[in-house]
Structures are given as C-alpha cells and as structure tokens.
Design a protein around this motif. Sequence first.
Motif, PDB file in Angstrom:
ATOM      1  N   VAL A  44       0.844  -1.207   0.000  1.00  0.00           N
ATOM      2  CA  VAL A  44       0.000   0.000   0.000  1.00  0.00           C
ATOM      3  C   VAL A  44       0.876   1.253   0.000  1.00  0.00           C
ATOM      4  O   VAL A  44       0.558   2.245  -0.655  1.00  0.00           O
ATOM      5  CB  VAL A  44      -0.943  -0.003   1.219  1.00  0.00           C
ATOM      6  CG1 VAL A  44      -1.832   1.229   1.208  1.00  0.00           C
ATOM      7  CG2 VAL A  44      -1.806  -1.256   1.222  1.00  0.00           C
ATOM      8  N   ALA A  47       1.960   2.011  -3.509  1.00  0.00           N
ATOM      9  CA  ALA A  47       0.880   2.649  -4.275  1.00  0.00           C
ATOM     10  C   ALA A  47       0.725   4.109  -3.871  1.00  0.00           C
ATOM     11  O   ALA A  47       0.542   4.994  -4.720  1.00  0.00           O
ATOM     12  CB  ALA A  47      -0.434   1.894  -4.055  1.00  0.00           C
ATOM     13  N   THR A  48       0.828   4.380  -2.570  1.00  0.00           N
ATOM     14  CA  THR A  48       0.713   5.752  -2.083  1.00  0.00           C
ATOM     15  C   THR A  48       1.882   6.601  -2.567  1.00  0.00           C
ATOM     16  O   THR A  48       1.699   7.762  -2.963  1.00  0.00           O
ATOM     17  CB  THR A  48       0.668   5.757  -0.542  1.00  0.00           C
ATOM     18  OG1 THR A  48      -0.417   4.935  -0.103  1.00  0.00           O
ATOM     19  CG2 THR A  48       0.479   7.160  -0.001  1.00  0.00           C
ATOM     20  N   HIS A 377      -5.363   9.584  -3.369  1.00  0.00           N
ATOM     21  CA  HIS A 377      -5.568   8.597  -4.436  1.00  0.00           C
ATOM     22  C   HIS A 377      -6.755   8.982  -5.328  1.00  0.00           C
ATOM     23  O   HIS A 377      -6.650   8.949  -6.562  1.00  0.00           O
ATOM     24  CB  HIS A 377      -5.831   7.214  -3.823  1.00  0.00           C
ATOM     25  CG  HIS A 377      -4.638   6.595  -3.167  1.00  0.00           C
ATOM     26  ND1 HIS A 377      -3.440   6.413  -3.803  1.00  0.00           N
ATOM     27  CD2 HIS A 377      -4.465   6.091  -1.911  1.00  0.00           C
ATOM     28  CE1 HIS A 377      -2.581   5.835  -2.985  1.00  0.00           C
ATOM     29  NE2 HIS A 377      -3.176   5.630  -1.831  1.00  0.00           N
ATOM     30  N   GLY A 414      -4.706   1.752  -4.169  1.00  0.00           N
ATOM     31  CA  GLY A 414      -4.385   2.502  -2.952  1.00  0.00           C
ATOM     32  C   GLY A 414      -5.620   3.075  -2.288  1.00  0.00           C
ATOM     33  O   GLY A 414      -5.757   3.012  -1.057  1.00  0.00           O
TER      34      GLY A 414
END
Length: 619
Positions: A44, A47-48, A377, A414
């Motif tokens: 995660v 993705a962030t 996101h 995310g």
Amino acid sequence: MLGTPALFATAYGNVGSSIYYALGLTAAYALGLTPLVFVIAGVVFAATAATYAEGTARYPEAGGSSSFARHAFDELVSFVAAWAQMLVYIVTVAVSAFFVPHYLSIFWEPLRTNPWDIVGGIVVIVVLVVLNVVGVQEAAKLSVSLAVVDFLTQGLLVVVGFVLVLSPQVLVDNVHWGVAPTWTDLAVAIPVAMLAYTGVETVSNLAEEARDPVRTVPNAYKLVAGAVFAIYFTLPLVALSALPVVRIDGELTTLLALPPEDGGYANDPILGVVDNLGLEGALLDGAQIYVGVLAATILFIATNAGVIGASRITYSMSSYRQLPETFRRLHPRLKTPWIALVVFAGIAPILLLLPGDVNFVGTLYSLGATLSFTVAHLSIVRLRAADPGADLPYRGRPNLTVRGIQWPLFALVGAAATGASFVVLVLQNPLTRWVGLGWLAAGLVGFVAYRRRVLDVPVRATVKAPPAFGPALALEYRRLLVPVVPGQPSDDATDVACSLAAERGAEIVALYVVEVPLDMPLDAELPGAELLANHELDEAVAIGDSYGVRVIGRFLRERSAGQAIVEEARRRDTEIVVMGARRHELMGGGRAVFGHTVDYVLRNAPCRVMVAAPEREAA
C-alpha cells in the motif's frame, strides 16, 4: 536546492523514525503475523508513493493531498484532506516525543513508564516549539547524515539478526490463525501498520525547494518506498524470531506487545530486539547505548519535522481561507507563525500525550493518515479522468487504458486499501472513532461557519488571502522570483534581486525554464539543456551567497517559458519577479517590447515585475 539524495534522506529521516514505535504498536495487534502485515502495508505504501510522485510532479507545491484535492475537486474536499493532515502532524509530534524518553531510559529506567515518559515527551514538545518560535533552524546536513546513519544501523540490525536469531521454524510457530491474532485484531493491525507512513508528505512539502521536481520527486519516492519496504519486510522477521509469540499469563502474546510494567518492550521495541540478539557484556552495553541515543535523536528530529509540518499546513490553510487569518500571523519581532506553533504543535499534541495511551495515539494517527491518503488517491483518479489528454510531466504506473482514459491502477488499489482501513478503524476502535470523527466534524463546522459567516464566500470556492503583512511593509519583499537564462542581463537581475532581499533576509527562487517542443514529452531526456540549466542555477546560487541571501534553484520543463514563470509566481505567492532584458530589446519597436517572454510576464504576472537592463550593450 534539493536533489534526489537529499529528498530521500530527509523523507527517510521521518519515515524511518516510525520503526522505533510502529513495530511495538503493530505487534500488539498482529502478533505472529506482524511480518505479513508490514508486507501488506509496504504494498500500500508503494501505491501511495506512486500517487504522491505523480501529484507532486504535476503540482510541485506544498500541501500534498490537500493540494491534489484542490485541483481535482474543490476547496471543501481540500479542507478535509488538510484537516486530516493536521491531525497526522499533531499525532506525529505527540507519538515521536512520547517515545524519545523511552529510548533514553537506558540512562534512567523510570523514563520507560508513566508518568516520567509523559513528562519527558512534554519537555521535548515545549523545547521544540520554543526553538521554532524563536526561529532556530534545523541543520539540514546533520539531519540528512543522521538519516543515512539510521538506515545503515537498521540494516546492520537486520544482518546481525539474520545471522544470530532468525528462525523460520519459530516464525511459523508464531502464527495462530484466527486465534492470536483474532481476525478483528488482524483487520485493525493493517491500518495501524500504516504508521510506517509517518512523513510520506515530506517530499511533497519540500517540492518547492527541489531543483528539478519532475525527476527528483518521483525518484525520491521510489527510493523511500524501496528502503521502507526493505526494512519493514526484514526487521520484523528478526524481531519475531528474537521475541516469539509465547503463552504469558494464559494468553498468546509477544514481549514486543507488552508494556514495560509486564516485562515487555512495547515502549522501546528496537531496544527489545537488541536485548534479545544474544549479545553479552560490553558489546550489549555498547549496542544499547548506541541504539538508544540514535533512536532518541531520530525521534527528536521527527518530532521537530512534525512541529514544522503543523505550522506549514496551518499557514497554507490560512492562506487559502480554510482557517482564520490569526493562525498565519507572524510574530512582530521573530517573524514566525507563533500562534499556529503554540496551538497545533504545542497544546494539541500535549493534550494527546497526557493519557499516556500509546495504542490510542497510534490508531488515531492511522485514522487521519488513511483518510488523507484516500483523498490523495481519489484526486489522482479524478484528474486523470477529467483530462485524459493532459501532458503530464510524470505519469505513475501501472495504468489500464479504458475508453481513452489511462486509469491509474496504483491509485485505485491505494484508494481501496486506505479507504477500507479508514472504515475498519472507525468501526473497531470506539475511542479513536469518537475523537477522530469529532476532530473532523469540529473542523468542518468551523470551516463552514468561517466561510459563510466571516468571509461570506462559498465553501467550495478557492479564495487566497492577501500577503501576511501590512501596507507599511509592502515594499519589503520577502518572496522573489528571478527567471534566469545565459547572459549578463540575467546575472544583473539576480544582483538586483539579491540587493532587495539582503536587508530582510528574504528568499529568492532562481527559475530556469526549458521550453520542450510539442513533439517531445515533457519528461524527455535533454542532457544539454539540463547541463546548461544547472550551470546557470549554480551561478545564481553563488551570486546569492556573495550577498548572504539564500537562493533556491528551480528547473522546469514546460511548453511556454512565460506561462511557466507566471504559474510559478502564482504558486509561490511571489511578491516581485525580477527579470533581465537587453538594452536593444527595450528600444525595439516590435510588438513584444521586452521580448516575448518578458512581455508575457509583464501582462500576466500576479505580482509586481521589475525589468533590469544593463547600462549599455557590450561592443
């Protein structure tokens, strides 16, 4: 001037500090699944990081998720993200300060427990707030050096742990599916593990000081994501091998999850790992002192970063009329935002610290962070959908093209992960739920009342406040922008700007814009132009040094130099743009009296523009 190494080191100095408390807080919920939980959190995090890399490269300004939301949605959504960020900074100050005395307990044992850890944490906060109000600046090179030492130390602990205590069999035996931890605790453990995100906004907030944000910001985020994943994937394996899940007082748990009163290491988990590596005698004593002092120092710096972050986000919110003007008011003599520092970096963190409940502080941080990241996101997704053909300086990956839109899979995944984590925290933690949602509700009520009753402006409208000083100081420029190009006129303009800035200790941004042809992408390799740009920016910095003025070099790739200069001036709330022009251009009879770029800036700049020209052309 910050390049990729400096941005990485500064960010890791904040992100890497979280291991000193996140390991214990996460283990309290995840127990033997702590390594797995950190792997999930690492995915995660990647993705962030990709979301923040694209957003910050597109809008290289302080604010992070709040800035992205402003461009993607409106001021109301931007406020929600900013207010969640504010909570994150407040909790960062509280939790980092709270753990400083825990690691200094190697010198005095009572610092490990209440009330002395609370007293020590309050002392740390008060000292840092006073230093920031007075205006003492952190030594950037020292912080970068300590971040590197911190990463190397954590890496060394992993290597030593792999050699001395790592046991795959113990790690397997630690797992008791659905029992220890329960499924509910496992669900909570994942968002709690996002404490590893502490400081992810750092690179975004430093983007304005990066020389080439299109390249350095994404590269810094990639390095931070890789380093965090490497440490959070390996160090928990060592920790759970050294401190396995065992039955204590009839319950399956690990000493990482227990408070010091019960013989555990929840308050100083990394010292717990050191104590259980099998070291003895002077070697153990030396390792304890080294790790304790280093951890306390890193956490002290992380606390200061939170203090600075709280004051910056407060100033930004006040500048966009999200908070009353009072909070960005500068001290008449010290010229620092003292009210914001005292309220949001001093009083609020101390109030959170007083109960001495580590788990509550950790889950509250995760609540604010997951909300802020979810908004970030969704903002990237909205920006992609709203303008599919946008010429982005950097595009995160992976993507999926459907009906002409490149959907950012990293942002979609995310958003789903951080959004679900936010919901879990709200549902499973009553105290965190009421305090966190109460914070958001109070902020929204205050925001709407301030907009409608005081300013009489729509809550969704973007409204910027005027410069934060009175008419008498209007000509004492504090934020200057100098576009630079090869040639003497540009050097003359830098000289003039430095003369204006020297008396007030103002800051100058030297901006070099490379106009990229339409048939090339904005992030195209331009080695010749980059070499020339860095030479000119280095020269501008050297001129500033001769005046004792700080000059930040900025390199942009854009289609139009004039538009880029105007946008940069607007983004930075610049008070005057100082440009160089040749004498023959000033006398020219063409339509663009000062040259096309200078003429465009004169007509469109949001601030004063000064054109500096040499007395005569060289023969």
